[in-house]
Design a protein around this motif. Structure first.
Motif, PDB file in Angstrom:
ATOM      1  N   PRO A 122       0.820  -1.217   0.000  1.00 34.20           N
ATOM      2  CA  PRO A 122       0.000   0.000   0.000  1.00 34.20           C
ATOM      3  C   PRO A 122       0.854   1.268   0.000  1.00 34.20           C
ATOM      4  CG  PRO A 122      -0.880  -1.581   1.557  1.00 34.20           C
ATOM      5  CD  PRO A 122       0.431  -2.130   1.072  1.00 34.20           C
ATOM      6  N   GLN A 123       1.987   1.211   0.675  1.00 34.65           N
ATOM      7  CA  GLN A 123       2.876   2.377   0.725  1.00 34.65           C
ATOM      8  C   GLN A 123       3.467   2.670  -0.659  1.00 34.65           C
ATOM      9  OE1 GLN A 123       3.143  -0.320   2.751  1.00 34.65           O
ATOM     10  NE2 GLN A 123       2.569   0.480   4.752  1.00 34.65           N
ATOM     11  N   ASP A 124       3.902   1.632  -1.368  1.00 35.98           N
ATOM     12  CA  ASP A 124       4.444   1.824  -2.714  1.00 35.98           C
ATOM     13  C   ASP A 124       3.383   2.389  -3.648  1.00 35.98           C
ATOM     14  OD1 ASP A 124       6.956   0.939  -2.026  1.00 35.98           O
ATOM     15  OD2 ASP A 124       6.691  -1.083  -2.860  1.00 35.98           O
ATOM     16  N   LEU A 125       2.157   1.869  -3.530  1.00 41.46           N
ATOM     17  CA  LEU A 125       1.073   2.374  -4.374  1.00 41.46           C
ATOM     18  C   LEU A 125       0.763   3.827  -4.049  1.00 41.46           C
ATOM     19  CD1 LEU A 125      -1.312  -0.703  -4.495  1.00 41.46           C
ATOM     20  CD2 LEU A 125       0.053   0.250  -6.364  1.00 41.46           C
ATOM     21  N   ALA A 126       0.795   4.184  -2.775  1.00 37.72           N
ATOM     22  CA  ALA A 126       0.526   5.571  -2.385  1.00 37.72           C
ATOM     23  C   ALA A 126       1.594   6.502  -2.949  1.00 37.72           C
ATOM     24  CB  ALA A 126       0.455   5.686  -0.857  1.00 37.72           C
ATOM     25  N   VAL A 127       2.850   6.093  -2.875  1.00 38.20           N
ATOM     26  CA  VAL A 127       3.939   6.914  -3.411  1.00 38.20           C
ATOM     27  C   VAL A 127       3.808   7.035  -4.929  1.00 38.20           C
ATOM     28  CG1 VAL A 127       6.437   7.020  -3.794  1.00 38.20           C
ATOM     29  CG2 VAL A 127       5.545   6.472  -1.527  1.00 38.20           C
ATOM     30  N   ALA A 128       3.565   5.921  -5.596  1.00 44.40           N
ATOM     31  CA  ALA A 128       3.423   5.944  -7.055  1.00 44.40           C
ATOM     32  C   ALA A 128       2.266   6.851  -7.469  1.00 44.40           C
ATOM     33  CB  ALA A 128       3.213   4.528  -7.593  1.00 44.40           C
ATOM     34  N   SER A 129       1.147   6.758  -6.782  1.00 45.01           N
ATOM     35  CA  SER A 129      -0.011   7.600  -7.089  1.00 45.01           C
ATOM     36  C   SER A 129       0.308   9.075  -6.877  1.00 45.01           C
ATOM     37  CB  SER A 129      -1.219   7.203  -6.236  1.00 45.01           C
ATOM     38  OG  SER A 129      -1.667   5.925  -6.601  1.00 45.01           O
ATOM     39  N   ALA A 130       0.971   9.382  -5.799  1.00 45.12           N
ATOM     40  CA  ALA A 130       1.323  10.775  -5.516  1.00 45.12           C
ATOM     41  C   ALA A 130       2.256  11.334  -6.587  1.00 45.12           C
ATOM     42  CB  ALA A 130       1.973  10.887  -4.128  1.00 45.12           C
ATOM     43  N   VAL A 131       3.235  10.541  -6.981  1.00 44.95           N
ATOM     44  CA  VAL A 131       4.175  10.981  -8.019  1.00 44.95           C
ATOM     45  C   VAL A 131       3.438  11.204  -9.338  1.00 44.95           C
ATOM     46  CG1 VAL A 131       6.145  10.251  -9.430  1.00 44.95           C
ATOM     47  CG2 VAL A 131       6.208   9.956  -6.942  1.00 44.95           C
ATOM     48  N   LEU A 132       2.585  10.267  -9.711  1.00 46.41           N
ATOM     49  CA  LEU A 132       1.848  10.403 -10.975  1.00 46.41           C
ATOM     50  C   LEU A 132       0.925  11.618 -10.956  1.00 46.41           C
ATOM     51  CD1 LEU A 132       1.058   6.681 -11.795  1.00 46.41           C
ATOM     52  CD2 LEU A 132       2.670   8.201 -12.974  1.00 46.41           C
ATOM     53  N   LYS A 133       0.303  11.890  -9.817  1.00 38.42           N
ATOM     54  CA  LYS A 133      -0.565  13.072  -9.706  1.00 38.42           C
ATOM     55  C   LYS A 133       0.237  14.348  -9.907  1.00 38.42           C
ATOM     56  CE  LYS A 133      -4.058  11.064  -6.684  1.00 38.42           C
ATOM     57  NZ  LYS A 133      -4.586  11.001  -5.315  1.00 38.42           N
ATOM     58  N   GLN A 134       1.427  14.402  -9.321  1.00 43.67           N
ATOM     59  CA  GLN A 134       2.274  15.590  -9.492  1.00 43.67           C
ATOM     60  C   GLN A 134       2.676  15.779 -10.951  1.00 43.67           C
ATOM     61  OE1 GLN A 134       5.687  15.630  -6.918  1.00 43.67           O
ATOM     62  NE2 GLN A 134       4.464  15.267  -5.087  1.00 43.67           N
ATOM     63  N   ILE A 135       3.071  14.694 -11.592  1.00 45.36           N
ATOM     64  CA  ILE A 135       3.471  14.786 -13.003  1.00 45.36           C
ATOM     65  C   ILE A 135       2.285  15.201 -13.859  1.00 45.36           C
ATOM     66  CG2 ILE A 135       4.273  13.444 -14.988  1.00 45.36           C
ATOM     67  CD1 ILE A 135       5.888  11.746 -12.935  1.00 45.36           C
ATOM     68  N   LYS A 136       1.131  14.632 -13.583  1.00 44.15           N
ATOM     69  CA  LYS A 136      -0.080  14.981 -14.346  1.00 44.15           C
ATOM     70  C   LYS A 136      -0.406  16.461 -14.185  1.00 44.15           C
ATOM     71  CE  LYS A 136      -4.967  13.878 -14.770  1.00 44.15           C
ATOM     72  NZ  LYS A 136      -6.014  14.258 -13.871  1.00 44.15           N
ATOM     73  N   GLN A 137      -0.359  16.959 -12.957  1.00 41.08           N
ATOM     74  CA  GLN A 137      -0.658  18.378 -12.715  1.00 41.08           C
ATOM     75  C   GLN A 137       0.318  19.277 -13.451  1.00 41.08           C
ATOM     76  OE1 GLN A 137      -0.570  18.494  -8.424  1.00 41.08           O
ATOM     77  NE2 GLN A 137      -2.750  18.044  -8.231  1.00 41.08           N
ATOM     78  N   ARG A 138       1.594  18.948 -13.416  1.00 39.68           N
ATOM     79  CA  ARG A 138       2.591  19.749 -14.137  1.00 39.68           C
ATOM     80  C   ARG A 138       2.351  19.716 -15.633  1.00 39.68           C
ATOM     81  NH1 ARG A 138       7.848  17.850 -10.751  1.00 39.68           N
ATOM     82  NH2 ARG A 138       7.312  18.959  -8.843  1.00 39.68           N
ATOM     83  N   ALA A 139       2.023  18.540 -16.142  1.00 44.73           N
ATOM     84  CA  ALA A 139       1.771  18.408 -17.575  1.00 44.73           C
ATOM     85  C   ALA A 139       0.544  19.210 -17.996  1.00 44.73           C
ATOM     86  CB  ALA A 139       1.598  16.931 -17.958  1.00 44.73           C
TER      87      ALA A 139
END
Length: 146
Positions: A122-139
């Motif tokens: 669950p921790q890895d998924l939370a980190v991956a989701s957070a990173v993807l959200k940041q990249i999506k917002q920047r894009a």
């Protein structure tokens, strides 16, 4: 090659493969990738979507969307209505048939998601989701400035 050099390629390939696996599982329901993606976008929308908004969300050109909507309307999946806020625009709505198949789509997608994510913490998924959200917002914020 640094890991950030491969990140975009890996992200795109992963999304493509995931979509293709889901497409294979949804084909027996009579749904092509274009059809199920459109139905999912309609289902997820909080407000009525115009054809322009829908084409943007799907990443396809307007004429391509119109042809897809024509076929889906003929098959009873969607209906188009005049927009209540803009008489020049049409909004797209899923029919009862579309709403009924969404249960199947969600179940099939859920099983695939569970298979692909099994063994990840669950921790890895939370980190991956957070990173993807940041990249999506920047894009989304980044225009063609560069």
């Amino acid at each position: 090659m640094a890991s950030e050099d491969n990140f975009g390629l890996l992200l795109g390939e992963t999304a493509r493969i995931w979509r293709n696996r889901l497409d294979q599982r949804l084909r027996p329901l009579g749904l092509s990738q274009a059809k199920w993606q459109l139905l999912v976008q309609l289902h997820l929308a909080e407000d009525d979507l115009t054809q322009i908004e829908l084409s943007s969300r799907l990443g396809i050109e307007g004429p391509t969307l119109v042809r897809l909507l024509d076929r889906m309307e003929e098959d009873g999946w969607v209906e188009r209505r005049l927009s209540s806020s803009d008489r020049r625009a049409k909004t797209v709505h899923g029919t009862a048939k579309a709403r009924a198949i969404m249960r199947d789509i969600r179940q099939i997608a859920g099983r695939l998601r569970a298979e692909l994510l099994s063994g990840l913490s669950p921790q890895d998924l939370a980190v991956a989701s957070a990173v993807l959200k940041q990249i999506k917002q920047r894009a989304e914020q980044n225009t063609d400035e560069h």
